[in-house]
Write a protein that holds these residues in place. Sequence first.
Motif, PDB file in Angstrom:
ATOM      1  N   SER A 192       0.898  -1.264  -0.035  1.00 39.55           N
ATOM      2  CA  SER A 192      -0.209   0.131  -0.054  1.00 39.55           C
ATOM      3  C   SER A 192       1.053   0.929   0.119  1.00 39.55           C
ATOM      4  O   SER A 192       1.869   1.058   0.438  1.00 39.55           O
ATOM      5  CB  SER A 192      -0.889   0.575   1.823  1.00 39.55           C
ATOM      6  OG  SER A 192      -1.613  -1.198   1.092  1.00 39.55           O
ATOM      7  N   LEU A 193       0.706   2.093  -0.344  1.00 39.76           N
ATOM      8  CA  LEU A 193       1.191   3.541  -0.990  1.00 39.76           C
ATOM      9  C   LEU A 193       0.655   4.473  -1.094  1.00 39.76           C
ATOM     10  O   LEU A 193      -0.383   4.559  -0.943  1.00 39.76           O
ATOM     11  CB  LEU A 193       1.963   3.595  -2.427  1.00 39.76           C
ATOM     12  CG  LEU A 193       2.538   2.170  -2.899  1.00 39.76           C
ATOM     13  CD1 LEU A 193       3.316   2.634  -4.413  1.00 39.76           C
ATOM     14  CD2 LEU A 193       3.848   1.556  -2.571  1.00 39.76           C
ATOM     15  N   TYR A 194       1.879   5.591  -0.323  1.00 42.20           N
ATOM     16  CA  TYR A 194       0.978   6.838   0.588  1.00 42.20           C
ATOM     17  C   TYR A 194       2.267   8.437   0.235  1.00 42.20           C
ATOM     18  O   TYR A 194       2.741   7.568   0.785  1.00 42.20           O
ATOM     19  CB  TYR A 194       0.395   6.568   1.929  1.00 42.20           C
ATOM     20  CG  TYR A 194      -0.253   5.318   2.576  1.00 42.20           C
ATOM     21  CD1 TYR A 194      -1.554   5.758   2.481  1.00 42.20           C
ATOM     22  CD2 TYR A 194       0.345   4.610   2.953  1.00 42.20           C
ATOM     23  CE1 TYR A 194      -2.713   4.678   3.330  1.00 42.20           C
ATOM     24  CE2 TYR A 194      -0.681   3.106   2.996  1.00 42.20           C
ATOM     25  CZ  TYR A 194      -2.195   3.281   3.188  1.00 42.20           C
ATOM     26  OH  TYR A 194      -2.904   2.640   3.933  1.00 42.20           O
ATOM     27  N   ARG A 195       1.769   8.664  -0.249  1.00 44.57           N
ATOM     28  CA  ARG A 195       2.536   9.531  -1.130  1.00 44.57           C
ATOM     29  C   ARG A 195       2.260  10.979  -0.834  1.00 44.57           C
ATOM     30  O   ARG A 195       0.972  11.031  -1.438  1.00 44.57           O
ATOM     31  CB  ARG A 195       3.242   9.392  -2.650  1.00 44.57           C
ATOM     32  CG  ARG A 195       4.042  10.693  -3.399  1.00 44.57           C
ATOM     33  CD  ARG A 195       3.721  10.668  -4.819  1.00 44.57           C
ATOM     34  NE  ARG A 195       5.511  11.494  -4.905  1.00 44.57           N
ATOM     35  CZ  ARG A 195       5.695  11.402  -6.274  1.00 44.57           C
ATOM     36  NH1 ARG A 195       5.744  10.859  -6.771  1.00 44.57           N
ATOM     37  NH2 ARG A 195       6.746  12.634  -6.156  1.00 44.57           N
ATOM     38  N   PHE A 196       3.433  11.658  -0.677  1.00 46.24           N
ATOM     39  CA  PHE A 196       2.975  12.851  -0.027  1.00 46.24           C
ATOM     40  C   PHE A 196       3.800  14.498  -0.422  1.00 46.24           C
ATOM     41  O   PHE A 196       5.383  13.845   0.184  1.00 46.24           O
ATOM     42  CB  PHE A 196       2.154  13.163   1.073  1.00 46.24           C
ATOM     43  CG  PHE A 196       1.885  12.118   2.097  1.00 46.24           C
ATOM     44  CD1 PHE A 196       0.593  13.057   2.352  1.00 46.24           C
ATOM     45  CD2 PHE A 196       2.241  11.146   2.906  1.00 46.24           C
ATOM     46  CE1 PHE A 196      -0.230  11.502   2.859  1.00 46.24           C
ATOM     47  CE2 PHE A 196       1.570  10.130   3.631  1.00 46.24           C
ATOM     48  CZ  PHE A 196       0.144  10.654   3.720  1.00 46.24           C
ATOM     49  N   ASP A 197       3.908  14.338  -1.902  1.00 44.20           N
ATOM     50  CA  ASP A 197       4.858  15.645  -2.386  1.00 44.20           C
ATOM     51  C   ASP A 197       6.187  14.075  -2.335  1.00 44.20           C
ATOM     52  O   ASP A 197       5.903  13.257  -3.127  1.00 44.20           O
ATOM     53  CB  ASP A 197       5.355  17.041  -1.631  1.00 44.20           C
ATOM     54  CG  ASP A 197       3.849  17.789  -1.516  1.00 44.20           C
ATOM     55  OD1 ASP A 197       3.192  17.760  -2.931  1.00 44.20           O
ATOM     56  OD2 ASP A 197       4.118  18.375  -1.216  1.00 44.20           O
ATOM     57  N   GLU A 198       7.254  14.793  -1.952  1.00 44.33           N
ATOM     58  CA  GLU A 198       8.344  14.238  -1.759  1.00 44.33           C
ATOM     59  C   GLU A 198       8.873  12.868  -0.677  1.00 44.33           C
ATOM     60  O   GLU A 198      10.155  12.580  -0.398  1.00 44.33           O
ATOM     61  CB  GLU A 198      10.249  14.565  -1.948  1.00 44.33           C
ATOM     62  CG  GLU A 198       9.096  16.341  -2.487  1.00 44.33           C
ATOM     63  CD  GLU A 198       9.090  15.748  -3.842  1.00 44.33           C
ATOM     64  OE1 GLU A 198      10.337  15.036  -4.611  1.00 44.33           O
ATOM     65  OE2 GLU A 198       8.642  14.950  -4.810  1.00 44.33           O
ATOM     66  N   ASP A 199       7.563  12.607   0.193  1.00 48.73           N
ATOM     67  CA  ASP A 199       7.006  11.657   1.217  1.00 48.73           C
ATOM     68  C   ASP A 199       6.886  10.388   0.297  1.00 48.73           C
ATOM     69  O   ASP A 199       5.719  11.075  -0.220  1.00 48.73           O
ATOM     70  CB  ASP A 199       7.189  12.372   2.341  1.00 48.73           C
ATOM     71  CG  ASP A 199       8.450  12.831   3.035  1.00 48.73           C
ATOM     72  OD1 ASP A 199       8.626  12.571   4.195  1.00 48.73           O
ATOM     73  OD2 ASP A 199       8.277  13.824   2.045  1.00 48.73           O
ATOM     74  N   MET A 200       6.950   9.351   0.906  1.00 58.97           N
ATOM     75  CA  MET A 200       6.372   8.351   1.040  1.00 58.97           C
ATOM     76  C   MET A 200       6.230   7.222   1.963  1.00 58.97           C
ATOM     77  O   MET A 200       7.573   6.534   2.208  1.00 58.97           O
ATOM     78  CB  MET A 200       6.400   7.765  -0.377  1.00 58.97           C
ATOM     79  CG  MET A 200       5.463   6.121  -1.278  1.00 58.97           C
ATOM     80  SD  MET A 200       5.818   5.914  -1.946  1.00 58.97           S
ATOM     81  CE  MET A 200       5.939   6.967  -3.570  1.00 58.97           C
ATOM     82  N   LEU A 201       4.836   7.010   2.473  1.00 58.78           N
ATOM     83  CA  LEU A 201       4.705   5.920   3.210  1.00 58.78           C
ATOM     84  C   LEU A 201       4.853   4.503   2.044  1.00 58.78           C
ATOM     85  O   LEU A 201       2.979   4.770   1.721  1.00 58.78           O
ATOM     86  CB  LEU A 201       4.101   5.926   4.678  1.00 58.78           C
ATOM     87  CG  LEU A 201       4.339   7.031   5.447  1.00 58.78           C
ATOM     88  CD1 LEU A 201       3.316   7.166   6.480  1.00 58.78           C
ATOM     89  CD2 LEU A 201       5.833   7.173   6.107  1.00 58.78           C
ATOM     90  N   VAL A 202       5.465   3.726   2.439  1.00 62.21           N
ATOM     91  CA  VAL A 202       4.925   2.185   1.842  1.00 62.21           C
ATOM     92  C   VAL A 202       4.758   1.178   2.891  1.00 62.21           C
ATOM     93  O   VAL A 202       5.681   1.003   3.359  1.00 62.21           O
ATOM     94  CB  VAL A 202       6.446   1.652   1.251  1.00 62.21           C
ATOM     95  CG1 VAL A 202       6.689   0.482   0.719  1.00 62.21           C
ATOM     96  CG2 VAL A 202       6.806   2.464   0.223  1.00 62.21           C
ATOM     97  N   ASN A 203       3.261   0.638   3.195  1.00 61.79           N
ATOM     98  CA  ASN A 203       3.407  -0.347   3.500  1.00 61.79           C
ATOM     99  C   ASN A 203       3.458  -1.854   3.298  1.00 61.79           C
ATOM    100  O   ASN A 203       2.211  -1.818   2.081  1.00 61.79           O
ATOM    101  CB  ASN A 203       1.865   0.308   4.310  1.00 61.79           C
ATOM    102  CG  ASN A 203       0.777  -0.650   5.371  1.00 61.79           C
ATOM    103  OD1 ASN A 203       0.263  -0.637   5.967  1.00 61.79           O
ATOM    104  ND2 ASN A 203       1.735  -1.987   5.872  1.00 61.79           N
ATOM    105  N   THR A 204       4.518  -2.647   3.697  1.00 59.24           N
ATOM    106  CA  THR A 204       4.161  -3.708   2.774  1.00 59.24           C
ATOM    107  C   THR A 204       3.776  -4.544   3.317  1.00 59.24           C
ATOM    108  O   THR A 204       2.805  -4.498   4.121  1.00 59.24           O
ATOM    109  CB  THR A 204       6.022  -4.383   3.122  1.00 59.24           C
ATOM    110  OG1 THR A 204       5.801  -4.584   4.847  1.00 59.24           O
ATOM    111  CG2 THR A 204       6.827  -3.308   3.068  1.00 59.24           C
ATOM    112  N   HIS A 205       3.096  -5.612   1.787  1.00 58.97           N
ATOM    113  CA  HIS A 205       2.124  -7.180   2.778  1.00 58.97           C
ATOM    114  C   HIS A 205       2.688  -7.988   3.116  1.00 58.97           C
ATOM    115  O   HIS A 205       4.082  -8.364   2.484  1.00 58.97           O
ATOM    116  CB  HIS A 205       1.448  -7.145   1.607  1.00 58.97           C
ATOM    117  CG  HIS A 205       0.777  -5.481   1.411  1.00 58.97           C
ATOM    118  ND1 HIS A 205      -0.758  -5.552   0.819  1.00 58.97           N
ATOM    119  CD2 HIS A 205       0.175  -4.351   2.205  1.00 58.97           C
ATOM    120  CE1 HIS A 205      -1.210  -4.567   1.200  1.00 58.97           C
ATOM    121  NE2 HIS A 205      -0.756  -3.721   1.574  1.00 58.97           N
TER     122      HIS A 205
END
Length: 247
Positions: A192-205
């Motif tokens: 699952s990916l959550y991008r905010f401009d130049e930051d990203m949270l990558v929630n692995t499964h």
Amino acid sequence: MPNDRLRDALLRNGLTPVQLAAAMGVDPKTVERWITKGRTPYQRHRHAIAAMVRETENYLWPDAVAPERVAEVAQSEVIQVYPHRYSIPSDVWTRLFDQATEQIEILIYSGMFLTDNPALIKLMRKKAEAGVKIRILVGDPASREVAKRSAEEGLDKATLPAKARNALVFYKPLDGLQNVEIRIHGTILYNSLYRFDEDMLVNTHVYGFGAAVAPVLHLRRLSAGDLFETYSESYENVWNAAKPPKW
């Protein structure tokens, strides 16, 4: 061969070769060679151009950065590793949403932890009105992959599709707003990916576990990096294969 990535990046940012040449202090013919003949600029120019067009150096010139250097930069792209999504402090999510000024991108099946926040729709509406481009990808409730993932998490096959439908109901008030696009997808959700401009949270499964207990990488995009760009391109691949929901 021509550097179509550089050409497209200039067009997206409203820049002409002449303007780029003036900014870089080079002859316009030099810029034309960078574009039409695929010539690689000096490193100092690559850094400056990447910043101007808001792309990574590695994206614009994939072969210009040595593999060992890309590996080194990748380590710097990782800001934080969280053992579980639930261990991310709530103020991190708040800060990332609040600070986004250009784009917010979400790739989920349901992401129900987000829909638990009733103020999120109001915040996204405000962001869109301020010019932030928002793209949301929700799992297609009718897709085989969503049902399969539900079973893999030890849930009834109908559970996750139901959550995806609830997520679509949650985001429906944003449909039709300027700067907001919502699509559904039936791809295998590796992350699952959550991008905010130049930051990203990558929630692995992780097989057999829900996303909330899986590890999360907090990445920050760097010009010569490749890690952030890999996930960003993955998002684009899913987006291009997705379709608008039938509300």
